[in-house]
Design an enzyme around this catalytic site. Structure first.
Site, PDB file in Angstrom:
ATOM      1  N   ASP A  73       3.892   2.613  -5.146  1.00  0.00           N
ATOM      2  CA  ASP A  73       4.712   1.719  -4.325  1.00  0.00           C
ATOM      3  C   ASP A  73       5.435   2.576  -3.274  1.00  0.00           C
ATOM      4  O   ASP A  73       4.841   2.934  -2.259  1.00  0.00           O
ATOM      5  CB  ASP A  73       5.662   0.983  -5.282  1.00  0.00           C
TER       6      ASP A  73
ATOM      7  N   PHE B 155       5.023  -8.209  -5.121  1.00  0.00           N
ATOM      8  CA  PHE B 155       5.012  -7.826  -6.527  1.00  0.00           C
ATOM      9  C   PHE B 155       3.778  -8.388  -7.237  1.00  0.00           C
ATOM     10  O   PHE B 155       3.420  -9.553  -7.054  1.00  0.00           O
ATOM     11  CB  PHE B 155       6.283  -8.329  -7.218  1.00  0.00           C
TER      12      PHE B 155
ATOM     13  N   ASP C  24       3.406  -4.878 -15.089  1.00  0.00           N
ATOM     14  CA  ASP C  24       4.276  -5.815 -15.803  1.00  0.00           C
ATOM     15  C   ASP C  24       5.405  -6.371 -14.960  1.00  0.00           C
ATOM     16  O   ASP C  24       5.794  -5.781 -13.952  1.00  0.00           O
ATOM     17  CB  ASP C  24       4.911  -5.106 -17.000  1.00  0.00           C
TER      18      ASP C  24
ATOM     19  N   LYS D 191       0.525   0.184  -2.401  1.00  0.00           N
ATOM     20  CA  LYS D 191       1.137  -0.640  -1.355  1.00  0.00           C
ATOM     21  C   LYS D 191       1.432   0.271  -0.155  1.00  0.00           C
ATOM     22  O   LYS D 191       2.520   0.860  -0.074  1.00  0.00           O
ATOM     23  CB  LYS D 191       2.442  -1.255  -1.862  1.00  0.00           C
TER      24      LYS D 191
ATOM     25  N   GLY E 239       2.426   1.512 -17.712  1.00  0.00           N
ATOM     26  CA  GLY E 239       1.540   0.713 -16.865  1.00  0.00           C
ATOM     27  C   GLY E 239       0.132   1.226 -16.708  1.00  0.00           C
ATOM     28  O   GLY E 239      -0.812   0.438 -16.607  1.00  0.00           O
TER      29      GLY E 239
HETATM   30  P1  IMP Z   1       7.186   4.052  -6.917  1.00  0.00           P
HETATM   31  O1  IMP Z   1       7.888   5.187  -7.587  1.00  0.00           O
HETATM   32  O2  IMP Z   1       8.103   3.292  -5.974  1.00  0.00           O
HETATM   33  O3  IMP Z   1       5.885   4.430  -6.244  1.00  0.00           O
HETATM   34  O4  IMP Z   1       6.864   2.981  -8.024  1.00  0.00           O
HETATM   35  C1  IMP Z   1       5.920   3.182  -8.961  1.00  0.00           C
HETATM   36  C2  IMP Z   1       6.202   2.343 -10.182  1.00  0.00           C
HETATM   37  O5  IMP Z   1       6.911   1.130  -9.858  1.00  0.00           O
HETATM   38  C3  IMP Z   1       4.921   1.902 -10.810  1.00  0.00           C
HETATM   39  O6  IMP Z   1       4.424   2.829 -11.730  1.00  0.00           O
HETATM   40  C4  IMP Z   1       5.318   0.591 -11.453  1.00  0.00           C
HETATM   41  O7  IMP Z   1       5.859   0.830 -12.724  1.00  0.00           O
HETATM   42  C5  IMP Z   1       6.413   0.039 -10.575  1.00  0.00           C
HETATM   43  N1  IMP Z   1       5.909  -0.993  -9.609  1.00  0.00           N
HETATM   44  C6  IMP Z   1       5.884  -0.906  -8.272  1.00  0.00           C
HETATM   45  N2  IMP Z   1       5.379  -2.023  -7.711  1.00  0.00           N
HETATM   46  C7  IMP Z   1       5.079  -2.839  -8.733  1.00  0.00           C
HETATM   47  C8  IMP Z   1       4.490  -4.154  -8.808  1.00  0.00           C
HETATM   48  O8  IMP Z   1       4.149  -4.804  -7.799  1.00  0.00           O
HETATM   49  N3  IMP Z   1       4.317  -4.664 -10.058  1.00  0.00           N
HETATM   50  C9  IMP Z   1       4.668  -4.001 -11.193  1.00  0.00           C
HETATM   51  N4  IMP Z   1       5.216  -2.769 -11.167  1.00  0.00           N
HETATM   52  C10 IMP Z   1       5.418  -2.186  -9.946  1.00  0.00           C
END
Ligand code: IMP
Length: 180
Positions: free
Chosen positions: A107, A156, A163, A135, A49
């Site tokens: 996220d 999302f 993606d 977020k 990403g």
């Molecule tokens: P975390 O580990 O929960 O912070 O998530 C991070 C990863 O989740 C990011 O690098 C993305 O690959 C994916 N992700 C989280 N939210 C979204 C979104 O809204 N759209 C697309 N990918 C997301």
């Protein structure tokens, strides 16, 4: 680009346009220049990403720096699975180096915490993060998030590297899901 995009079973509406993203990347690049100009940092790109953000950002960094990639995954569809998978690991010696993680989105923060621990254990001098989007309402970690392009609601999003099951990364604007 159109105002609505349909990918697989979901429809997305345009949320942040490309020019505003360019401006945010330029602002973040200026902040990074101030902090790292003399420190020869390694920019650590989280595949897949963050590729687009990393390319946009790096072109604006006017000082010596290097780039390296790792691949980590915690997402399936539009949900974080809670399990972090390291698919491609770090392949260089980072002892004593300043590391700046580049992310497309923060996220829950699970990926960041996992990477931070891995990099600290590998001997990094310090670890920071720059992310195109974040977020805040979903964030559960205690680590500071240093450079943020946009704080966005807990919905999302796709585009600009982000993606939905592999699709949507090529969109120059960021789109938000219409139906969750
Ligand atoms: P975390 O580990 O929960 O912070 O998530 C991070 C990863 O989740 C990011 O690098 C993305 O690959 C994916 N992700 C989280 N939210 C979204 C979104 O809204 N759209 C697309 N990918 C997301």
């Amino acid at each position: 680009m159109s105002e609505n995009v349909t990918l697989l079973d979901k429809t997305f509406v345009k949320y942040i346009n490309s020019a505003d993203i360019d401006a945010a990347v330029a602002r973040v690049a200026a902040e990074i220049m101030l902090e790292y100009r003399y420190d020869d940092p390694i920019l650590l790109v989280t595949l897949n990403g963050a590729i687009v953000f990393a390319v946009d950002l790096m072109k604006q960094l006017d000082f010596p720096c290097r780039i390296s990639c790792v691949k980590i995954s915690s997402y399936s569809g539009t949900e974080s699975t809670g399990t972090i998978n390291s698919l491609i690991g770090l392949n260089e010696d980072i002892r004593g180096k300043r590391i700046l993680i580049l992310e497309d989105i923060v996220d829950t923060g699970r990926t960041y915490v996992h990477l931070h621990q891995m990099l600290t254990e590998a001997g990094a001098k310090d670890v920071r993060i720059a992310t195109m989007t974040m977020k805040p309402d979903a964030y559960k970690a205690d680590l500071p998030v240093h450079y943020v392009g946009f704080n966005i609601p807990n919905k999302f999003v796709i585009g600009r590297g982000l993606d939905y099951d592999g699709y949507g990364r090529n969109l120059p604007d960021i789109y938000q899901v219409v139906t969750d």
